[in-house]
Design an enzyme around this catalytic site. Structure first.
Site, short mmCIF file in Angstrom:
data_model
loop_
_atom_site.label_atom_id
_atom_site.label_comp_id
_atom_site.label_asym_id
_atom_site.label_seq_id
_atom_site.Cartn_x
_atom_site.Cartn_y
_atom_site.Cartn_z
CB THR B 168 53.16 16.49 46.25
OG1 THR B 168 53.05 15.75 45.05
CG2 THR B 168 52.43 17.80 46.15
CE LYS B 194 53.35 17.37 42.10
NZ LYS B 194 52.05 16.73 42.55
CB THR B 205 47.55 13.14 35.70
OG1 THR B 205 48.09 12.55 34.53
CG2 THR B 205 46.10 12.84 35.79
CD GLU B 290 52.21 8.28 44.47
OE1 GLU B 290 51.43 7.33 44.47
OE2 GLU B 290 51.93 9.40 44.92
CG ASN B 411 49.48 5.83 46.66
OD1 ASN B 411 49.15 7.01 46.67
ND2 ASN B 411 50.32 5.33 45.78
CB THR B 416 42.78 12.37 54.67
OG1 THR B 416 42.91 11.84 55.97
CG2 THR B 416 42.11 11.39 53.78
#
Lengths: 416, 416
Positions: B168, B194, B205, B290, B411, B416
């Site tokens: 992702t 991933k 997670t 991230e 983030n 959404t």
């Protein structure tokens, strides 16, 4: 609504009147304060603060961080301070006097004695607080000069200087002055708070000093302060970080001659006023939140007391939820994720989620809604999230700041 | 040291040899995989992945998130999957199929059945995983087309396509291919992971799939996977956020003919190899974190088992510690603060703190050191923090990413 009580989450009170606008100064009868520059902050801003009551009858209560690595002044106050009769409070900013060992404890005690001399009270009636960098010895030469200068500068209108001198990374002042109409007469309440980072929902993680000229027992001070902390500084989170130095002190000089008796209507009304002040100050701390753009409130209902508390804090401390708040993104999936993280092994969970009154998730599943209307609704200064868990009875709220670029900039560049 | 095993925190093993460099492909005997574009990701990248064993004797074990808001595929796997004999795994990215209610569960079951048809096994032997946005129904028309296409594309060298299709927000591929020399013969192990955000120290997670052509019982699969997860995905934190969808699956085809018996030297050696792979993959997830710039490791010793775990996670999840790591700031006061927050009411606490081997805090008080040398030491890719609590016996480590501007950007803007 007055300029100070600006949040929709603090209900206006008919018997509470704000005294003047921003910039106005003046403490309740029986108090003097000062804030001076002693050279602890490289910026040259005020950094040593002193507040003192001239009344021998002054009563008080104090509450401190629960941290296992408490700063020297917190340890000192807990061990060597009469918390029910604090007459003076000495504060420095720019250095937390934390992780400084026995020498740090001795320095805190020296601060206490210097302030006792400067204000003419016994050292055990002086509270000490320090805020700033951890793990660096206090420059005692500057502290000595600063406390002496503050003692000479004490004035009935010294609250703004005091307020400035207790700040660190704060972007704006957090100070209240109100008059409270009690059945037995009118009293004044003032308060000064500091705090922007290292703010956790677990109690204060900041400094807050409240003064009133009401007359009341130390037990009443303790009752009012502990109830109001539970509903204010105990319910906020900037970054979920419990500080080494949090201190909240309420002092009552009695100089107004208005006595607040236990379980009286006076006590209830004064409690409401202090509650409103402390909730608004707590919200200002969240709003300051080291670069915060928006403030969120999460209200969790249902389940039991422990669960709603844990869930509310999990949402408020989630960096994903906070980043979405910053980006004005109504990303409710992150709310669901944070709830689930706080309730392990409970899947599937029939939870409802509303954002700004719009139901987005019902019984654990999405609800079709207008995403553009919702995006507009979360673009304001204050955003409300409601979570309904299965069952009923318990309820918990936490106020939190967003997570934005300014937080990273401040905290990646703030020097050791 | 091979290019895959790049971290100083993964010790090289003589009996483990990496197969080829980046870009090389090929699964262990008995496995085929595929990754196709089904239109779930707006980017047009691969988003439906399938892996299947041709061996009827395939054994397996699977572990899932503990979250109370588990995604539909996790609920499905737990309820309708023979976890000890998973033959095929179907995955989609771009949509988590979480908070999607009964319809989401039905969609997950349809995915399971589609993959069963595509691979020729019973649906109960197909595991399903979904990752992406929460609270949006799966576009089943695209899933149907995608799973069918993936079934046709299955190939012994499909691991890179599979790996791409499960990603992702990942910035880079996380994929391993090694040969392991066991006393009873040589086996191959491959793995694809991933994960970059919503990474918490509380187990996985993320998604991670491990394949080997060794022959072993489902019980051995369970033992090896649970021990290795404890030392890898259970010990990392990007943002302290437990996901709705974490899934880790180990499959053993047995096609090599090398049998790994319980409590044998083979089992120990294979366990070491899978441990090294999963630790390195977990570190790659943290490194990806991230937008992360640096990876930290906190090692806490002393106290008891619960305390060292809690303290290590408190440090690893502290946004203040993470921001300091990002800024290459050896701000050890924030370590002390995070330790104290995890040990309420324990002050004063005689803790020692070292950063990159330099003692900065001893018995709760600062130690004079060269700040410039220390600042240089924390400017590398990997930074090590050690905390010694009073007492001895217990030990816990957590790996964590920093908190930087890129995390906020990703983030605050992720839709959404």
């Amino acid at each position: 609504m007055s300029p100070f009580f600006a949040s929709r989450w603090v209900a206006p009170l008919d018997h509470v009147t704000e005294l003047g606008a921003d910039g106005d100064v003046g403490l309740p009868a029986g108090f003097r304060a000062a804030g001076v520059t002693a050279g602890l902050k490289p910026s040259g801003a005020r950094d040593v603060a002193l507040i003192a009551s001239d009344s021998l009858a002054v009563t008080s209560h104090a509450m401190f961080t629960r941290s296992g690595t408490q700063a020297a002044p917190v340890l000192l106050c807990r061990e060597r301070c009469e918390l029910g009769s604090i007459a003076a409070v000495v504060v420095n900013s720019g250095n937390a006097n934390a992780a400084t060992g026995d020498a740090g404890y001795d320095d805190a005690q020296a601060m206490q004695e210097l302030a006792a001399t400067a204000t003419g009270v016994h050292p055990s009636r002086v509270a000490v607080a320090s805020t700033g960098v951890i793990g660096v010895p206090l420059p005692m030469d500057r502290i000595i000069t600063g406390v002496r200068a503050a003692g000479k500068a004490l004035a009935a209108d010294g609250d703004r200087d005091f307020s400035e001198a207790i700040q660190t990374t704060d972007a704006f002042e957090k100070r209240a002055r109100v008059q409270v109409a009690l059945p037995s007469g009118t009293v004044t309440v003032t308060a000064q708070a500091k705090g922007a980072g290292m703010i956790s929902p677990g109690f204060a993680t900041l400094l807050c000093f409240v003064q009133t000229d009401a007359a009341m027992s130390a037990q009443t001070c303790e009752l009012l302060l502990s109830v109001c902390v539970k509903r204010s500084f105990d319910r906020i989170s900037v970054d979920g970080q419990l500080s080494t130095s949090d201190t909240v002190i309420l002092q009552a000089s009695g100089a107004s001659g208005v006595t607040v008796a236990p379980e009286s209507e006076d006590e209830l009304r004064l409690g409401e006023a202090i509650d409103a002040i402390m909730r608004q100050l707590a919200l200002l701390v969240v709003k300051d939140g080291e670069g915060a753009r928006r403030t969120g409130r999460v209200l969790v209902r249902g389940g039991d007391e422990r669960t709603v508390q844990r869930v509310a804090r999990s949402v408020a401390n989630s960096p994903l939820v906070k980043a979405a708040l910053y980006g004005a993104d109504p990303n409710w999936g992150r709310i669901a994720q944070a709830v689930g993280a706080a309730m392990p092994h409970m899947a599937p969970l029939a939870l409802d989620i509303s954002i700004e009154g719009v139901l987005v998730c019902s019984a654990g599943s999405f609800v079709t809604h207008d995403p553009y209307a919702l995006a507009a609704a979360v673009a304001g200064d204050e955003v409300e999230y409601e979570v309904q868990l299965p069952g009923d009875g318990a309820e918990a709220e936490v106020y939190f700041s967003d997570l934005g670029h300014e937080y990273v900039t401040i905290n990646a560049e703030y020097t050791t």
